[in-house]
Design an enzyme around this catalytic site. Structure first.
Site, PDB file in Angstrom:
ATOM      1  CD  GLU A 110      -0.585 -31.775 -75.985  1.00  0.00           C
ATOM      2  OE1 GLU A 110      -1.448 -32.679 -76.383  1.00  0.00           O
ATOM      3  OE2 GLU A 110      -0.856 -30.929 -75.422  1.00  0.00           O
ATOM      4  CE  LYS A 112      -4.029 -36.891 -85.262  1.00  0.00           C
ATOM      5  NZ  LYS A 112      -4.561 -38.326 -85.349  1.00  0.00           N
ATOM      6  CG  ASP A 114      -3.174 -44.173 -85.312  1.00  0.00           C
ATOM      7  OD1 ASP A 114      -4.292 -43.901 -85.221  1.00  0.00           O
ATOM      8  OD2 ASP A 114      -2.763 -44.914 -86.251  1.00  0.00           O
ATOM      9  CE1 TYR A 222      -6.556 -35.398 -76.451  1.00  0.00           C
ATOM     10  CE2 TYR A 222      -5.451 -37.218 -76.626  1.00  0.00           C
ATOM     11  CZ  TYR A 222      -6.609 -36.606 -76.983  1.00  0.00           C
ATOM     12  OH  TYR A 222      -7.542 -37.148 -77.720  1.00  0.00           O
ATOM     13  CE  LYS A 309      -3.144 -36.859 -89.040  1.00  0.00           C
ATOM     14  NZ  LYS A 309      -4.081 -37.926 -89.573  1.00  0.00           N
ATOM     15  CB  CYS A 403     -26.341 -45.587-112.393  1.00  0.00           C
ATOM     16  SG  CYS A 403     -26.671 -45.921-110.497  1.00  0.00           S
ATOM     17  CB  CYS A 406     -30.706 -47.784-110.900  1.00  0.00           C
ATOM     18  SG  CYS A 406     -30.020 -46.082-111.282  1.00  0.00           S
ATOM     19  CB  CYS A 421     -27.019 -42.162-110.288  1.00  0.00           C
ATOM     20  SG  CYS A 421     -28.702 -42.989-110.562  1.00  0.00           S
ATOM     21  CB  CYS A 427     -30.673 -45.209-107.604  1.00  0.00           C
ATOM     22  SG  CYS A 427     -28.650 -45.752-107.677  1.00  0.00           S
TER      23      CYS A 427
END
Length: 703
Positions: A110, A112, A114, A222, A309, A403, A406, A421, A427
């Site tokens: 089938e 796909k 979007d 589907y 895909k 980081c 922080c 971190c 943080c």
């Protein structure tokens, strides 16, 4: 003709014209004639409200306003799909399938589409509800808006329709409709919509259904779901759905083997460009429903389906800057900030660089011309650098050492790709991220708190960790910006209601690194309470001398201080706990180390104690305990064939009694639960491996 008969006759006629126009694309009357008949029906219905019917063609015009979309739990979970990007991926998938099911396998291919995933519910042939996919477990009720979409049948045709079922599909916006909408917006001086998918998805959450009714949305179906559906194959179900009045894409094709799949993929990779809808791949499903049931699901996706895909679109643009994001677990993700570029209908400004190794591998530098594509046409990523266009003054990228939020020095453990971190207590992104994870749907599911509210509460100093949620008072939150009286009341009520969330979800909500939903369930089932999970084995005095086996004599032991002895005993206790956790099936060393690190951290345990004091559930309930036992502990089962009870119930019984369910036979399998229509190759393999075969009744006797 009496009014009731006239109304029913017009409804039937208009439904047929709707079907011909929106589903078959073959109109049988002009738009003018249709509108005249619709107006006639509206007039009759207005004069005779006693004959109201929610499935009448007149409800398509909308008009209802929905302020809040109710959250609905899916009766049948809406799983995501595993992705493949090559022929090799598909061949590997087929090899895995043949380890579980016997004989040749047919597939349904089938396209796909979007769009926005939707589940439509029908009872007695009438449309009753539409629910978005959401997180797969629950979604939003968008019935009022979906009712306005002309290709969604409100009344089904035929006399072989199941009494109750649901059908899944995609709400899509065809290219012609998308371009027409953008042309109108351009004429009005409004910002243009970016792509059909986002526009379709956004349309479902519009508050005024009359606005939705003006949009040229379509619904492509589907997959059917429900109990005791009268089909043996996926293809048969699609043909029935088409006959009942659903818009099932005609491109769906039944093929034999992966060669047939590849032929379908190759054809549509080119031909899709002529379709009226946006597509991004092919979905391949095992055709036989018995095979689907036998294959089952992983934690996230069906084993019997795969999404292939199409190759992603690739463009080049300039890398302007590299910044760093901090996740809730402290993981640092480098982000490429790009000169805006359009890919597959979306403007891309940022792309993930993943980690330091990826930056080094591609030798990515600020100022480079880079090639960007959407992985699976969804997530932008940088795939290469155009070295011929690199500036002469280019400098290699030096990865961040501290980081960005922080300032704490970053750490990177041996064998791990990402930097972290370590300042998990203060943080800001970590604090906010942990709280957002804690309140999420799959965890504590606290209504009335979104990410923006979490930001407000943290910045106002009301939350420092998720335990602080249970100390919040109405009078503390009502002064917050945009906080209405009802919102504040709902928030407090949502926090109070979360105290009824079961132990396994509380454990998941704690946000222990690597402990996802599935692992949290396994730990909860194994230990049954937080007390058992956090218990560190004590070292008896008779074993203490083993800790110092290298000591010369007893006096050498006495010279060691109490602190050293305590530290050594603690280290040994942790090692034992680590081993204990690692012995649990499917709990690896990395997960075990993370759990031990959490349960031996005083700050984390202090937060857990506060949650316990607040009334959260830190043990399995009496009801849960009564339905569980260790009768099947250490035993591995494979289920094959057709049974009186559902396979899911069988699987749950095995797991609740301490056993493990595997998808394929191996030398480690203890029992094969054998149902009707079990394949001959599975029988042969079980006999070859000397695996004990039992019936459904024999299994029930075991538990």
């Amino acid at each position: 003709m009496d009014p009731k008969t006239q109304i029913e006759s017009l409804r039937k006629e208009l439904r047929e014209h709707n079907y011909n126009y929106y589903v078959k694309d073959d109109p049988s009357i002009t738009d003018f004639e249709f509108d005249k008949k619709l107006e006639q029906l509206k007039t009759l219905e207005a004069s005779h409200p006693e004959f109201f019917d929610a499935s009448s063609p007149t409800v398509r015009v909308g008009g209802e306003v929905t302020k809040n979309f109710k959250t609905v739990k899916h009766i049948n979970r809406m799983y995501s799909l595993d992705n493949s990007y090559s022929l090799e991926d598909l061949q590997d998938w087929e090899t895995r399938l043949h380890k579980i099911v016997d004989g040749d396998i047919q597939y349904v291919c089938e396209l796909k589409y979007d769009g926005a995933s939707i589940s439509l519910h029908y009872e007695n042939g009438k449309f009753v509800q539409a629910v978005t996919r959401g997180d797969g477990t629950q979604g939003d009720d968008v019935t009022t808006n979906v009712r306005t979409i002309k290709s969604v049948p409100l009344q089904l045709k035929g006399d072989d329709i199941p009494k109750k079922f649901e059908i899944r599909g995609e709400i899509v916006l065809p290219w012609d409709g998308f371009h027409k909408m953008n042309k109108e917006r351009e004429e009005q001086g409004l910002e243009l919509y970016r792509n059909p998918r986002n526009t379709a998805s956004g349309s479902l959450k519009l508050q005024d259904s009359a606005v939705v009714a003006t949009r040229p949305l379509e619904c492509l179906l589907y997959q059917l779901a429900g109990d005791n559906l009268p089909f043996e194959t996926q293809f048969e179900a699609l043909e029935a759905a088409r006959k009942w009045g659903f818009k099932v894409p005609p491109q769906s094709t039944l093929v034999n083997g992966i060669d047939g799949v590849l032929e379908f993929v190759n054809h549509w990779d080119t031909a899709r460009k002529d379709l009226p809808y946006e597509t991004d791949g092919v979905v391949i499903k095992v055709n036989k429903l018995q095979h689907q049931e036998e294959l089952g699901f992983t934690a996230k996706a069906p084993r019997w389906a795969m999404a292939y895909k199409f190759s992603a679109e690739q463009v080049s643009t300039r890398l302007q800057e590299i910044t760093y994001q901090v996740g809730r677990t402290g993981a640092i993700t480098p982000v490429a900030n790009l000169e805006p570029v359009e890919i597959s209908g979306t403007t891309v400004k940022r792309a993930s660089l993943h980690n330091a190794d990826q930056i080094e591998k591609l030798d990515i530098r600020v100022g480079d011309e880079v090639f960007v594509e959407k992985g699976g046409e969804i997530i932008p990523k940088i795939v290469a650098v155009d070295l011929l266009k690199r500036p002469e003054d280019s400098e290699p990228t030096v990865y961040a050492t501290n980081c960005p939020e922080c300032g704490t020095q970053l750490v990177r453990k041996e064998g791990e790709a990402q930097h972290y971190c370590p300042n998990d207590q203060s943080c800001p992104p970590q604090v906010k991220g942990r709280i957002q994870h804690f309140i999420s749907r799959k965890a504590m599911d606290i209504d009335g708190i979104g990410s923006e509210t979490v930001d407000q509460l943290v910045e106002a100093g009301l939350l420092h960790n998720y335990a602080d949620l249970y100390d919040l008072k109405y009078e503390q939150i009502i002064p917050l910006e945009r906080m209405a009286e009802k919102s504040a009341t709902n928030m407090i009520a949502g926090i109070e209601a979360s105290k009824e969330i079961p132990f396994e979800r509380v454990l998941f909500a704690l946000g222990i690194r690597y402990v996802g939903e599935t692992v949290a369930k396994k730990l909860a089932r194994h230990y049954k309470s937080m007390d058992q999970l956090v218990a560190i084995p004590e070292i008896s005095k008779t074993d203490e001398t083993d800790l110092f086996s290298d000591a010369v004599d007893d006096s050498a032991i006495e010279e060691q201080g109490d602190d050293e002895v305590h530290t050594e005993r603690s280290r040994s206790g942790k090692a034992e706990k680590l081993q204990e956790l690692s012995n649990i099936p499917e709990i690896g060393e990395r997960i075990a180390e993370s759990v031990v690190e959490f349960i031996t951290d005083p700050a984390s345990m202090a937060v857990v104690q506060r949650l316990r004091n607040a009334g959260l559930k830190f043990s399995l309930s009496e009801e849960e305990l009564s339905s569980r036992s260790d009768a099947l502990a250490g035993k591995s089962f494979v289920i094959s064939g057709v049974f009186e009870m559902s396979r899911n119930d069988l699987k749950k019984m095995i797991e609740n009694n301490g056993g493990k369910v595997s998808s394929s036979l191996s030398s480690k399998t203890d029992y094969l639960i054998r149902g009707e229509n079990m394949g001959p190759s599975k029988l042969e393999k079980a006999e070859k491996l000397n695996i004990k075969m039992i019936s459904e009744q024999e299994f029930l006797a075991m538990v």
